[in-house]
Design an enzyme around this catalytic site. Structure first.
Site, short mmCIF file in Angstrom:
data_model
loop_
_atom_site.label_atom_id
_atom_site.label_comp_id
_atom_site.label_asym_id
_atom_site.label_seq_id
_atom_site.Cartn_x
_atom_site.Cartn_y
_atom_site.Cartn_z
N HIS A 36 3.82 0.18 -2.34
CA HIS A 36 5.26 0.10 -2.65
C HIS A 36 5.53 -1.12 -3.53
O HIS A 36 6.28 -1.04 -4.51
CB HIS A 36 6.06 -0.07 -1.35
CG HIS A 36 5.98 1.09 -0.41
ND1 HIS A 36 5.35 1.01 0.81
CD2 HIS A 36 6.44 2.36 -0.50
CE1 HIS A 36 5.44 2.17 1.44
NE2 HIS A 36 6.10 3.01 0.66
N SER A 185 -1.19 3.52 2.75
CA SER A 185 -0.19 4.52 3.14
C SER A 185 0.50 4.02 4.39
O SER A 185 -0.15 3.40 5.26
CB SER A 185 -0.89 5.86 3.43
OG SER A 185 -0.04 6.70 4.18
N SER A 186 1.79 4.29 4.50
CA SER A 186 2.50 3.88 5.72
C SER A 186 1.86 4.56 6.93
O SER A 186 1.89 4.04 8.04
CB SER A 186 3.98 4.28 5.63
OG SER A 186 4.53 3.77 4.44
P1 AMP Z 1 6.61 6.61 0.57
O1 AMP Z 1 7.38 5.47 1.16
O2 AMP Z 1 5.34 6.90 1.29
O3 AMP Z 1 7.47 7.81 0.33
O4 AMP Z 1 6.14 6.12 -0.86
C1 AMP Z 1 7.06 5.62 -1.80
C2 AMP Z 1 6.38 5.54 -3.14
O5 AMP Z 1 5.24 4.71 -3.04
C3 AMP Z 1 5.87 6.92 -3.62
O6 AMP Z 1 6.13 7.03 -5.01
C4 AMP Z 1 4.41 6.85 -3.34
O7 AMP Z 1 3.64 7.66 -4.20
C5 AMP Z 1 4.12 5.38 -3.59
N1 AMP Z 1 2.89 4.99 -2.91
C6 AMP Z 1 2.52 5.28 -1.64
N2 AMP Z 1 1.28 4.79 -1.39
C7 AMP Z 1 0.85 4.21 -2.53
C8 AMP Z 1 -0.34 3.53 -2.92
N3 AMP Z 1 -1.35 3.36 -2.09
N4 AMP Z 1 -0.43 3.07 -4.18
C9 AMP Z 1 0.59 3.24 -5.05
N5 AMP Z 1 1.74 3.85 -4.76
C10 AMP Z 1 1.88 4.34 -3.51
#
Ligand code: AMP
Length: 295
Positions: A36, A185-186
């Site tokens: 993020h 990843s969360s």
């Molecule tokens: P999320 O909160 O999981 O919906 O992710 C929010 C944004 O962060 C999305 O555009 C995801 O693709 C991006 N994102 C999640 N994990 C990663 C990562 N490891 N590296 C880069 N971007 C990420």
């Protein structure tokens, strides 16, 4: 930094920012990690104002998915946002985003949204597209930042933006990984110690697949089969899919030539993880049977 919870206030904030000032937007579901933050930092570099949304969007989760236990960490996310000099954290409530009789959805047709994640998670991209169209209308960003970790999501969002004539430019940024290659990843917070260790098999498998291609294997069926066999060696892993696809259409390729994307999804214990790797397989001029790989 401002914390805004109401749509009307977010719209008022946006109305006061006039061109040539630009707004960069990072939509998230919170529980920030370096992935993020990499998007936020890029937005900070490129835009005058940075808006980050934090909203765990129920309609992109399927039945039996982890919506109820999805990690929340708003106060920590707010302090990280402050550190990164974000201008606005937009964190609307569920009721603010979806009124009780809410009934308008964005359905993305075509194979781009029905394959891979779309096939495994019915309704997922409808939920993603709907919330993003709402957020884009509220924030009206000039630039919107997404991670390639969710590669298919990037393609689906680009399609929605194009077909709905939305005025935001989608910027996709590389996947941030842990030392052992595990994509941040969360959802990694669900993994216990043993599972976290086991999760590295996914990155290892992607790297091995790339190596086999580099060594000259051009049959995607063999690559998929060998990659699956490798993942199966990890007893905590259960494969959902492994595929070698065209990076623009996500259709399975019959021959590995030029740009291809290796995508996979698997459960480690009860936690479903996805990952992917893009590569360019070129036939070198001197030794036609050999491939050189970029990325
Ligand atoms: P999320 O909160 O999981 O919906 O992710 C929010 C944004 O962060 C999305 O555009 C995801 O693709 C991006 N994102 C999640 N994990 C990663 C990562 N490891 N590296 C880069 N971007 C990420």
């Amino acid at each position: 930094m401002r914390l805004i919870k109401e749509i009307s206030q977010m719209k008022d904030y946006r109305k006061n920012i006039k061109a040539p000032q630009t707004v960069g937007f990072v939509p998230t579901m919170g529980a920030f990690h370096e992935g993020h933050l990499s998007l936020i930092r890029k937005a900070r570099q490129q835009c005058d104002k940075v808006v980050v949304s934090i909203f765990v969007n129920p309609i992109q989760f399927g039945k039996g998915d982890d919506y109820q236990r999805y990690p929340h960490n708003l106060s920590e996310d707010i302090s990280l946002s402050e550190k990164e000099e974000v201008d606005v954290v937009f964190a609307p409530s569920l009721e603010e985003m979806y009124l009780q009789d809410y009934s308008t959805f964005v359905r993305v047709g075509g194979s781009l949204s029905s394959t891979l994640e779309g096939a495994s998670r019915s309704g997922h991209f409808k939920g993603v597209a709907t919330v993003l169209v709402k957020l884009f209308n509220i924030v009206r960003p000039d630039f919107s930042y997404f991670g390639e970790k969710d590669y298919q999501q990037v393609l689906v969002v680009r399609k929605v933006v194009e077909e709905f004539n939305l005025d935001t430019q989608i910027i996709a940024l590389p996947t941030i990984r842990e030392r052992d290659g595990v994509a941040l990843s969360s959802r990694n917070s669900y993994l216990n110690k043993e599972e976290r260790k086991a999760a590295s098999i996914l990155y290892e498998a992607l790297e091995k697949a790339k190596l086999w291609i580099k060594e000259g294997e051009r049959n995607p069926f063999i690559i998929v089969s060998k990659t699956k066999d490798l993942i199966k060696k990890e007893p905590l892993a259960r494969i959902d899919y492994v595929a070698v696809v065209d990076p623009e259409t996500l259709e399975k390729v019959e021959d590995i030539r030029g740009e291809v994307l290796i995508v996979l999804a698997a459960k480690i214990g009860k936690t479903r993880l996805i990952d992917n790797s893009l590569l360019v397989a070129r036939i070198s001029k001197r030794r036609k049977k050999e491939f050189s790989i970029e990325r």
